[in-house]
Scaffold this motif. Structure first.
Motif, PDB file in Angstrom:
ATOM      1  N   MET A 103       0.860  -1.193   0.000  1.00 56.14           N
ATOM      2  CA  MET A 103       0.000   0.000   0.000  1.00 56.14           C
ATOM      3  C   MET A 103       0.892   1.237   0.000  1.00 56.14           C
ATOM      4  O   MET A 103       1.133   1.870   1.021  1.00 56.14           O
ATOM      5  N   THR A 104       1.373   1.571  -1.161  1.00 52.81           N
ATOM      6  CA  THR A 104       2.408   2.594  -1.313  1.00 52.81           C
ATOM      7  C   THR A 104       1.863   4.019  -1.355  1.00 52.81           C
ATOM      8  O   THR A 104       2.627   4.978  -1.270  1.00 52.81           O
ATOM      9  N   ASP A 105       0.544   4.153  -1.518  1.00 51.83           N
ATOM     10  CA  ASP A 105      -0.037   5.487  -1.651  1.00 51.83           C
ATOM     11  C   ASP A 105      -1.088   5.762  -0.573  1.00 51.83           C
ATOM     12  O   ASP A 105      -2.160   6.302  -0.851  1.00 51.83           O
TER      13      ASP A 105
ATOM     14  N   SER B  46      -6.631  -5.252  -0.915  1.00 52.99           N
ATOM     15  CA  SER B  46      -6.043  -4.026  -0.383  1.00 52.99           C
ATOM     16  C   SER B  46      -6.500  -3.789   1.060  1.00 52.99           C
ATOM     17  O   SER B  46      -5.742  -3.277   1.888  1.00 52.99           O
ATOM     18  N   THR B  47      -7.734  -4.166   1.357  1.00 55.89           N
ATOM     19  CA  THR B  47      -8.232  -4.073   2.733  1.00 55.89           C
ATOM     20  C   THR B  47      -7.382  -4.921   3.654  1.00 55.89           C
ATOM     21  O   THR B  47      -6.951  -4.477   4.728  1.00 55.89           O
ATOM     22  N   LYS B  48      -7.132  -6.141   3.237  1.00 60.01           N
ATOM     23  CA  LYS B  48      -6.331  -7.061   4.047  1.00 60.01           C
ATOM     24  C   LYS B  48      -4.903  -6.551   4.198  1.00 60.01           C
ATOM     25  O   LYS B  48      -4.300  -6.663   5.276  1.00 60.01           O
ATOM     26  N   ALA B  49      -4.360  -5.949   3.154  1.00 56.79           N
ATOM     27  CA  ALA B  49      -3.005  -5.390   3.228  1.00 56.79           C
ATOM     28  C   ALA B  49      -2.941  -4.235   4.222  1.00 56.79           C
ATOM     29  O   ALA B  49      -2.004  -4.142   5.026  1.00 56.79           O
ATOM     30  N   LEU B  50      -3.927  -3.352   4.166  1.00 53.57           N
ATOM     31  CA  LEU B  50      -3.991  -2.252   5.129  1.00 53.57           C
ATOM     32  C   LEU B  50      -4.070  -2.791   6.552  1.00 53.57           C
ATOM     33  O   LEU B  50      -3.366  -2.319   7.448  1.00 53.57           O
ATOM     34  N   LEU B  51      -4.934  -3.774   6.740  1.00 51.58           N
ATOM     35  CA  LEU B  51      -5.134  -4.343   8.068  1.00 51.58           C
ATOM     36  C   LEU B  51      -3.862  -4.990   8.592  1.00 51.58           C
ATOM     37  O   LEU B  51      -3.494  -4.801   9.769  1.00 51.58           O
TER      38      LEU B  51
END
Length: 433
Positions: A71-73, A270-275
């Protein structure tokens, strides 16, 4: 409740020294070497309020955990108040708002139901994690220092009544958002001592960063908020700490990490990556050897913008109440990861809904079970935890932490919230079924 994680801040079974540890300055889970699922987006806008319980978002940004998970941005954006957070979540990033936030645990429910939005517009939200347990305080003005107010509000209530009679003016207790956690703590505290927060005092809304300034000019007699504002009050000799909120309810749930439900639905990977980034940051914040740096990060201008001296002690778990009472490494300190702090127990969400029903913010005939099933996404948390390599023993076996006990002897059994509600003498129900 499974206490497997409570013997040490980080379970050594769950973590290993990752190749990128130098970059992020912590122990990294096994999953650090695993391939990242294809992300639908690498961008997200996350809101925060200037409080130390937002530290996992600060750390995820500063230490590169968001980037580590692809999540680079990610933009972590300061909000002026919880009302602003609500409004920007309703807008969403497509309309120059935000996608998710560090948030008071009840707010995703209040936003989802439209109870606190303009024109009662319902904006479905998802809670992905709890950000912390405990760590809030209730402070009182210096004029009441002789009372050494603590968990018992009986004498404080008498003093407030005397002041009201003498001045002919209302006395105020400040919280940060109607129906939010701070509102619940100060109401519970007052009511437990027989002080009716709807009749005997005025509860007013003040943004966290404005609490100290308002107490200084006499706008309120008491307030409930997270740090660094309680310690800053003491350092400026304006008031003192009556109690930490875990003295009301040990290791109570506090803030949550939540996203708009449409964002979660559109961006599952992306949700899982943020989490996962937030969960790793929680582990890092929990480690005692990192606490001084957590405080330094929090104090920076882009985050809380407060002197480190107002942040450090309580982040480390040291509490000088300003009354002569001093506790080092207090058992009441904020938890970011230990004691299953990150897992969003559905039973805790049920308590917050029950208390919002108690005070008339939500209708008494609300279908709490259906609403929790809609908002609480502990299922995503469990998947993320497994992918991070968190030990099975550190992942709760149940969505309920079980029966909860409060300082005044009240008991909340998630299997029977009505019994708890019936046991409370001061309440204001509406639209009863």
């Amino acid at each position: 409740m499974n206490d497997a994680s409570s013997s040490t801040p980080l379970s050594r079974r769950t973590l290993l020294q990752g190749a990128g540890a130098a970059a992020v300055g912590s122990l990294l889970p096994v999953a650090s070497v695993r391939a990242q699922a294809a992300l639908e987006t690498k961008a997200a806008k996350l809101g925060f309020i200037a409080l130390t319980d937002a530290a996992p978002l600060f750390v995820a940004d500063e230490k590169g955990f968001f980037k580590k998970h692809g999540m680079t941005d990610v933009e972590v954006l300061k909000q002026a108040s919880w009302g602003t957070t609500r409004d920007n979540l309703v807008l969403g990033s497509k309309n120059n708002g935000i996608d998710g936030a560090h948030i008071l645990t009840p707010m995703p429910y209040l936003i989802t139901t439209g109870a606190v939005t303009a024109n009662n517009v319902q904006v479905p939200m998802n809670i992905l994690a709890r950000l912390n347990l405990g760590g809030q305080c209730i402070s009182v003005a210096e004029e009441y220092k002789g009372l050494k107010v603590g968990v018992d509000t009986k004498e404080f209530g008498k003093a407030l009544l005397a002041k009201r009679i003498k001045t002919g003016k209302p006395v105020n207790a400040a919280m940060t958002f109607p129906g939010g956690t701070h509102d619940m703590w100060i109401r519970y505290w007052m009511a437990a001592g027989g002080v009716d927060p709807n009749k005997d005092i005025n509860t007013i809304v003040v943004p966290p960063a404005q609490m100290v300034a308002n107490m200084k000019v006499g706008s309120m007699d008491s307030f409930c908020v997270c740090e660094p504002w309680n310690l800053q009050l003491i350092n400026q000799k304006i008031g003192y700490t009556a109690l930490t909120t875990s003295e009301l309810w040990m290791n109570h749930p506090e803030k949550a990490f939540a996203m708009r439900a449409d964002w979660v639905q559109a961006n599952p990977n992306s949700t899982k990556a943020l989490l996962k980034a937030v969960m790793e940051a929680q582990m890092w914040c929990e480690d005692p050897k990192n606490r001084a740096e957590v405080a330094e990060i929090c104090s920076r201008r882009r985050w809380i913008s407060a002197p480190v001296a107002d942040v450090l002690d309580r982040v480390k778990g040291d509490f000088d109440y300003g009354t002569g009472r001093v506790e080092k490494n207090s058992k009441f300190q904020m938890r970011y990861w230990k004691d299953q702090a990150s897992y969003p127990f559905q039973s805790h969400d049920l308590w917050f809904l029950t208390e919002n029903i108690r005070w008339g913010y939500l209708p008494a005939n609300l279908d709490t079970k259906a609403l929790i099933a809609k908002v609480n996404r502990e299922d995503i948390w469990r998947v993320a935890a497994k992918e991070l390599g968190v030990a099975a023993a550190d992942i709760p076996a149940s969505t309920s932490r079980g029966v909860e006990k409060f300082f005044d002897g009240k008991v909340f059994d998630p299997a029977n919230p009505k019994k708890y509600l019936d046991s409370l003498s001061i309440k204001y129900l509406k639209n009863a079924a």
